[in-house]
Design a protein around this motif. Structure first.
Motif, PDB file in Angstrom:
ATOM      1  N   ARG A  38      11.353 -27.745   1.132  1.00 20.47           N
ATOM      2  CA  ARG A  38      10.562 -26.525   1.218  1.00 20.47           C
ATOM      3  C   ARG A  38      11.018 -25.696   2.413  1.00 20.47           C
ATOM      4  O   ARG A  38      11.575 -26.216   3.382  1.00 20.47           O
ATOM      5  CB  ARG A  38       9.068 -26.823   1.317  1.00 20.47           C
ATOM      6  CG  ARG A  38       8.635 -27.518   2.611  1.00 20.47           C
ATOM      7  CD  ARG A  38       7.163 -27.906   2.523  1.00 20.47           C
ATOM      8  NE  ARG A  38       6.692 -28.508   3.777  1.00 20.47           N
ATOM      9  CZ  ARG A  38       5.480 -29.017   3.922  1.00 20.47           C
ATOM     10  NH1 ARG A  38       4.616 -29.033   2.909  1.00 20.47           N
ATOM     11  NH2 ARG A  38       5.121 -29.533   5.097  1.00 20.47           N
ATOM     12  N   GLN A  39      10.746 -24.414   2.316  1.00 22.49           N
ATOM     13  CA  GLN A  39      11.119 -23.503   3.399  1.00 22.49           C
ATOM     14  C   GLN A  39      10.069 -22.415   3.529  1.00 22.49           C
ATOM     15  O   GLN A  39       9.818 -21.669   2.581  1.00 22.49           O
ATOM     16  CB  GLN A  39      12.491 -22.881   3.143  1.00 22.49           C
ATOM     17  CG  GLN A  39      13.016 -22.083   4.318  1.00 22.49           C
ATOM     18  CD  GLN A  39      14.491 -21.745   4.164  1.00 22.49           C
ATOM     19  OE1 GLN A  39      15.053 -21.790   3.072  1.00 22.49           O
ATOM     20  NE2 GLN A  39      15.140 -21.401   5.269  1.00 22.49           N
ATOM     21  N   ALA A  40       9.466 -22.368   4.699  1.00 24.47           N
ATOM     22  CA  ALA A  40       8.486 -21.332   5.009  1.00 24.47           C
ATOM     23  C   ALA A  40       9.201 -20.167   5.694  1.00 24.47           C
ATOM     24  O   ALA A  40      10.269 -20.359   6.287  1.00 24.47           O
ATOM     25  CB  ALA A  40       7.399 -21.894   5.915  1.00 24.47           C
ATOM     26  N   THR A  90       2.134 -24.076   2.717  1.00 25.79           N
ATOM     27  CA  THR A  90       2.625 -22.835   2.117  1.00 25.79           C
ATOM     28  C   THR A  90       4.110 -22.668   2.393  1.00 25.79           C
ATOM     29  O   THR A  90       4.549 -22.661   3.539  1.00 25.79           O
ATOM     30  CB  THR A  90       1.850 -21.632   2.683  1.00 25.79           C
ATOM     31  OG1 THR A  90       0.479 -21.734   2.293  1.00 25.79           O
ATOM     32  CG2 THR A  90       2.432 -20.326   2.176  1.00 25.79           C
ATOM     33  N   SER A  91       4.886 -22.586   1.322  1.00 25.74           N
ATOM     34  CA  SER A  91       6.344 -22.507   1.410  1.00 25.74           C
ATOM     35  C   SER A  91       6.913 -22.205   0.036  1.00 25.74           C
ATOM     36  O   SER A  91       6.201 -22.304  -0.967  1.00 25.74           O
ATOM     37  CB  SER A  91       6.943 -23.850   1.855  1.00 25.74           C
ATOM     38  OG  SER A  91       6.756 -24.121   3.208  1.00 25.74           O
ATOM     39  N   VAL A  92       8.193 -21.917   0.012  1.00 25.18           N
ATOM     40  CA  VAL A  92       8.941 -21.969  -1.238  1.00 25.18           C
ATOM     41  C   VAL A  92       9.457 -23.398  -1.371  1.00 25.18           C
ATOM     42  O   VAL A  92      10.061 -23.928  -0.431  1.00 25.18           O
ATOM     43  CB  VAL A  92      10.108 -20.967  -1.244  1.00 25.18           C
ATOM     44  CG1 VAL A  92      10.917 -21.098  -2.535  1.00 25.18           C
ATOM     45  CG2 VAL A  92       9.581 -19.539  -1.088  1.00 25.18           C
ATOM     46  N   TYR A  93       9.210 -24.011  -2.527  1.00 23.87           N
ATOM     47  CA  TYR A  93       9.614 -25.385  -2.773  1.00 23.87           C
ATOM     48  C   TYR A  93      10.850 -25.394  -3.677  1.00 23.87           C
ATOM     49  O   TYR A  93      10.868 -24.717  -4.715  1.00 23.87           O
ATOM     50  CB  TYR A  93       8.469 -26.163  -3.417  1.00 23.87           C
ATOM     51  CG  TYR A  93       7.402 -26.541  -2.413  1.00 23.87           C
ATOM     52  CD1 TYR A  93       6.560 -25.570  -1.877  1.00 23.87           C
ATOM     53  CD2 TYR A  93       7.245 -27.861  -1.980  1.00 23.87           C
ATOM     54  CE1 TYR A  93       5.595 -25.902  -0.940  1.00 23.87           C
ATOM     55  CE2 TYR A  93       6.287 -28.204  -1.045  1.00 23.87           C
ATOM     56  CZ  TYR A  93       5.467 -27.218  -0.524  1.00 23.87           C
ATOM     57  OH  TYR A  93       4.505 -27.548   0.407  1.00 23.87           O
ATOM     58  N   TYR A  94      11.828 -26.198  -3.260  1.00 18.02           N
ATOM     59  CA  TYR A  94      13.098 -26.261  -3.967  1.00 18.02           C
ATOM     60  C   TYR A  94      13.351 -27.666  -4.489  1.00 18.02           C
ATOM     61  O   TYR A  94      13.167 -28.655  -3.777  1.00 18.02           O
ATOM     62  CB  TYR A  94      14.247 -25.891  -3.037  1.00 18.02           C
ATOM     63  CG  TYR A  94      14.203 -24.484  -2.522  1.00 18.02           C
ATOM     64  CD1 TYR A  94      13.562 -24.172  -1.330  1.00 18.02           C
ATOM     65  CD2 TYR A  94      14.808 -23.443  -3.230  1.00 18.02           C
ATOM     66  CE1 TYR A  94      13.525 -22.865  -0.844  1.00 18.02           C
ATOM     67  CE2 TYR A  94      14.780 -22.143  -2.752  1.00 18.02           C
ATOM     68  CZ  TYR A  94      14.128 -21.866  -1.563  1.00 18.02           C
ATOM     69  OH  TYR A  94      14.091 -20.574  -1.091  1.00 18.02           O
ATOM     70  N   GLN A 120       7.155 -20.634  -5.389  1.00 18.47           N
ATOM     71  CA  GLN A 120       6.273 -20.368  -4.259  1.00 18.47           C
ATOM     72  C   GLN A 120       4.970 -21.146  -4.379  1.00 18.47           C
ATOM     73  O   GLN A 120       4.322 -21.127  -5.436  1.00 18.47           O
ATOM     74  CB  GLN A 120       5.964 -18.862  -4.182  1.00 18.47           C
ATOM     75  CG  GLN A 120       4.983 -18.474  -3.086  1.00 18.47           C
ATOM     76  CD  GLN A 120       5.561 -18.612  -1.699  1.00 18.47           C
ATOM     77  OE1 GLN A 120       6.689 -18.197  -1.439  1.00 18.47           O
ATOM     78  NE2 GLN A 120       4.780 -19.188  -0.782  1.00 18.47           N
ATOM     79  N   VAL A 121       4.587 -21.793  -3.297  1.00 15.47           N
ATOM     80  CA  VAL A 121       3.289 -22.443  -3.185  1.00 15.47           C
ATOM     81  C   VAL A 121       2.551 -21.791  -2.023  1.00 15.47           C
ATOM     82  O   VAL A 121       3.063 -21.749  -0.904  1.00 15.47           O
ATOM     83  CB  VAL A 121       3.425 -23.959  -2.940  1.00 15.47           C
ATOM     84  CG1 VAL A 121       2.074 -24.574  -2.609  1.00 15.47           C
ATOM     85  CG2 VAL A 121       4.045 -24.639  -4.154  1.00 15.47           C
ATOM     86  N   THR A 122       1.373 -21.273  -2.304  1.00 14.14           N
ATOM     87  CA  THR A 122       0.561 -20.621  -1.276  1.00 14.14           C
ATOM     88  C   THR A 122      -0.798 -21.288  -1.229  1.00 14.14           C
ATOM     89  O   THR A 122      -1.482 -21.392  -2.256  1.00 14.14           O
ATOM     90  CB  THR A 122       0.393 -19.123  -1.575  1.00 14.14           C
ATOM     91  OG1 THR A 122       1.688 -18.511  -1.663  1.00 14.14           O
ATOM     92  CG2 THR A 122      -0.413 -18.444  -0.475  1.00 14.14           C
ATOM     93  N   VAL A 123      -1.175 -21.756  -0.048  1.00 17.11           N
ATOM     94  CA  VAL A 123      -2.459 -22.419   0.140  1.00 17.11           C
ATOM     95  C   VAL A 123      -3.272 -21.592   1.126  1.00 17.11           C
ATOM     96  O   VAL A 123      -2.864 -21.381   2.271  1.00 17.11           O
ATOM     97  CB  VAL A 123      -2.283 -23.848   0.676  1.00 17.11           C
ATOM     98  CG1 VAL A 123      -3.638 -24.548   0.751  1.00 17.11           C
ATOM     99  CG2 VAL A 123      -1.316 -24.641  -0.199  1.00 17.11           C
ATOM    100  N   SER A 124      -4.416 -21.127   0.674  1.00 17.94           N
ATOM    101  CA  SER A 124      -5.241 -20.272   1.518  1.00 17.94           C
ATOM    102  C   SER A 124      -6.440 -21.040   2.040  1.00 17.94           C
ATOM    103  O   SER A 124      -6.969 -21.923   1.374  1.00 17.94           O
ATOM    104  CB  SER A 124      -5.693 -19.042   0.737  1.00 17.94           C
ATOM    105  OG  SER A 124      -6.355 -19.429  -0.442  1.00 17.94           O
ATOM    106  N   SER A 125      -6.867 -20.648   3.232  1.00 18.37           N
ATOM    107  CA  SER A 125      -7.993 -21.349   3.871  1.00 18.37           C
ATOM    108  C   SER A 125      -9.309 -20.680   3.529  1.00 18.37           C
ATOM    109  O   SER A 125      -9.339 -19.599   2.939  1.00 18.37           O
ATOM    110  CB  SER A 125      -7.804 -21.354   5.378  1.00 18.37           C
ATOM    111  OG  SER A 125      -7.656 -20.048   5.869  1.00 18.37           O
TER     112      SER A 125
END
Length: 125
Positions: A38-40, A90-94, A120-125
């Motif tokens: 992954r890369q943020a 939260t990152s782009v997962y490869y 893309q994986v986005t996790v919001s609080s």
């Protein structure tokens, strides 16, 4: 040619779950180590989990106990089950394939030679 196509990313709330999939083609899938990285934004790409041709798994400390990597050699598929997601996930997962047949399967960028386009994986609080 080698193709890796990820799917399953999205937006979830803190504590949520996602399952990423990677469809592989163009090579003998069962003979290679596979991994998830992954890369943020603004950060280096980092290893999340890897699975050897025999099914042995390796996880980054941040992933242990929350993420599960698996592979289906009959379907040429790689999966990453993620639970208890946190905003810092939260990152782009490869999806990635090992460089060589029966090659090393560490969570090391240098051990992987092919990459998908990312999801893309986005996790919001």
């Amino acid at each position: 040619q080698v193709q890796l196509v990820e799917s399953g990313g999205g937006s979830v709330q803190d504590g949520g779950s996602l399952r990423l999939s990677c469809a592989a083609s163009g090579y003998t899938y069962s003979l290679y180590c596979m991994g998830w990285f992954r890369q943020a934004p603004g950060k280096e790409r980092e290893g999340v989990a890897a699975i050897s041709i025999g099914g042995s798994t390796t996880y980054a400390d941040s992933a242990k106990g929350r993420f599960t990597i698996s592979r289906d050699n009959a379907k040429n598929m790689l999966y990453l089950e993620m639970i208890s997601l946190k905003p810092e996930d939260t990152s782009v997962y490869y999806c990635a394939r090992g460089k060589t047949v029966y090659g090393s399967c560490r969570l090391n960028l240098a051990d992987f030679g092919y990459w998908g386009q990312g999801t893309q994986v986005t996790v919001s609080s």
